[in-house]
Design an enzyme around this catalytic site. Structure first.
Site, PDB file in Angstrom:
ATOM      1  N   ASP A   8       0.843  -1.193   0.000  1.00 25.13           N
ATOM      2  CA  ASP A   8       0.000   0.000   0.000  1.00 25.13           C
ATOM      3  C   ASP A   8       0.882   1.248   0.000  1.00 25.13           C
ATOM      4  O   ASP A   8       2.045   1.205   0.398  1.00 25.13           O
ATOM      5  CB  ASP A   8      -0.878  -0.036   1.260  1.00 25.13           C
ATOM      6  CG  ASP A   8      -1.783   1.170   1.397  1.00 25.13           C
ATOM      7  OD1 ASP A   8      -2.286   1.671   0.372  1.00 25.13           O
ATOM      8  OD2 ASP A   8      -1.994   1.616   2.541  1.00 25.13           O
ATOM      9  N   ASP A  10      -0.412   4.954   1.012  1.00 18.87           N
ATOM     10  CA  ASP A  10      -0.720   5.874   2.107  1.00 18.87           C
ATOM     11  C   ASP A  10      -0.646   5.183   3.457  1.00 18.87           C
ATOM     12  O   ASP A  10      -1.332   4.199   3.699  1.00 18.87           O
ATOM     13  CB  ASP A  10      -2.103   6.487   1.917  1.00 18.87           C
ATOM     14  CG  ASP A  10      -2.223   7.239   0.601  1.00 18.87           C
ATOM     15  OD1 ASP A  10      -1.206   7.798   0.143  1.00 18.87           O
ATOM     16  OD2 ASP A  10      -3.319   7.263   0.031  1.00 18.87           O
TER      17      ASP A  10
END
Length: 174
Positions: A8, A10
């Protein structure tokens, strides 16, 4: 064939917490630390729903600092695993081009073929997934790894690590 890792952006590669806290300080003069927001949900991170206002501003995603140790960790993991960057970039329209530019600057060795911008991560099928949200990891078909963040402190249903050194150490034994 190498095993695959979905990573991922963020809260995992990009230090959104630090960026939002810094912007809040610049706008309000109030200094909040990561410790101050621990245990809060994202919507409650900053007063008056300011977090969701900030992420809608042009430039927010482009200016996020890199999570400490992330660049070195991804380079090391790339030696033995195929890395895919997976980000839910559809909710905030300006985030898609800004995230692409950000990746080109900080992770230039990640091919465009290994970048997946989506709305729903349940379609991702990799051997491992590193994310800071249980809602994404709960559907992981491989091994789910939660990256510790202010909003997931009370969640322990997945293997959890607090920094990139710990993640790298885990994968050395895999």
């Amino acid at each position: 064939m190498q095993k695959t890792i979905a990573v991922d952006m963020d809260g995992v590669l990009a230090d959104v917490e630090a960026h939002a806290l810094n912007l809040y300080y610049k706008q309000s003069g109030i200094l909040l630390t990561k410790k101050d927001i621990e245990g809060r949900k994202e919507a409650e991170m900053l007063p008056d729903g300011l977090f969701y206002k900030l992420v809608r501003e042009k430039g927010f995603f482009r200016e996020v600092p890199v999570m400490p140790g992330a660049i070195e960790a991804i380079k090391k993991l790339s030696e033995n695993f195929t890395i895919y960057i997976v980000s839910a970039a559809m909710e905030f329209p300006q985030s898609l081009p800004e995230k692409r530019e950000w990746l080109a600057e900080y992770f230039p060795d990640i091919s465009w073929r290994n970048i997946i911008f989506c709305g729903d991560k349940s379609v991702i099928k990799t051997d491992y997934m590193i994310d800071d949200h249980a809602k994404n990891l709960d559907f992981c078909q491989g091994k789910a790894i939660m990256f510790a963040a202010f909003h997931n402190q009370s969640q322990n249903q997945h293997l959890k690590f607090g920094n990139w050194d710990a993640v790298t150490a885990f994968f050395e034994n895999e």
